[in-house]
Design a protein around this motif. Structure first.
Motif, PDB file in Angstrom:
ATOM      1  N   LEU A  63      15.765  45.024  22.063  1.00 30.68           N
ATOM      2  CA  LEU A  63      16.032  43.640  21.530  1.00 30.68           C
ATOM      3  C   LEU A  63      14.825  42.785  22.058  1.00 30.68           C
ATOM      4  O   LEU A  63      14.288  41.904  21.294  1.00 30.68           O
ATOM      5  N   ILE A  64      14.577  42.787  23.391  1.00 32.10           N
ATOM      6  CA  ILE A  64      13.374  41.882  23.698  1.00 32.10           C
ATOM      7  C   ILE A  64      12.091  42.097  23.218  1.00 32.10           C
ATOM      8  O   ILE A  64      11.522  41.250  22.708  1.00 32.10           O
ATOM      9  N   TRP A 102       7.591  37.282  17.662  1.00 34.32           N
ATOM     10  CA  TRP A 102       6.782  36.013  18.061  1.00 34.32           C
ATOM     11  C   TRP A 102       5.420  36.171  17.859  1.00 34.32           C
ATOM     12  O   TRP A 102       4.616  35.138  17.467  1.00 34.32           O
ATOM     13  N   VAL A 144      12.037  40.866  19.479  1.00 29.68           N
ATOM     14  CA  VAL A 144      11.679  39.327  19.615  1.00 29.68           C
ATOM     15  C   VAL A 144      10.306  39.108  19.965  1.00 29.68           C
ATOM     16  O   VAL A 144       9.587  38.253  19.412  1.00 29.68           O
TER      17      VAL A 144
END
Length: 74
Positions: free
Chosen positions: A15-16, A23, A19
């Motif tokens: 998940l990180i 970004w 993201v």
């Protein structure tokens, strides 16, 4: 039980990573840079944080298996 903890940590890292890649793509688009290059770069960095030694380990293992396994060609 420990498997659930490891599985949860892997999902959290995934998940990180998603993201961070999203970004980087948004940042690149906002500043007129190549979104593909920035996304791939971010994905490579996130991959390298965890698996930085995997390629070297595989190459070394294959080298030593071929060199020291005891098989000879006739």
């Amino acid at each position: 039980m420990i498997g659930l903890v490891v599985f949860g940590a892997a999902l959290l890292y995934l998940l990180i990573s998603i993201v961070v890649v999203l970004w980087a793509i948004r940042y690149a688009r906002g500043n007129g840079k190549s979104a593909k290059s920035w996304g791939r770069g971010a994905a490579f960095v996130m991959y390298s944080l965890v698996l930085w030694d995997w390629l070297q380990t595989v190459a070394t293992q294959e080298f030593y298996c071929a060199k020291d396994s005891g098989f000879t060609k006739h």
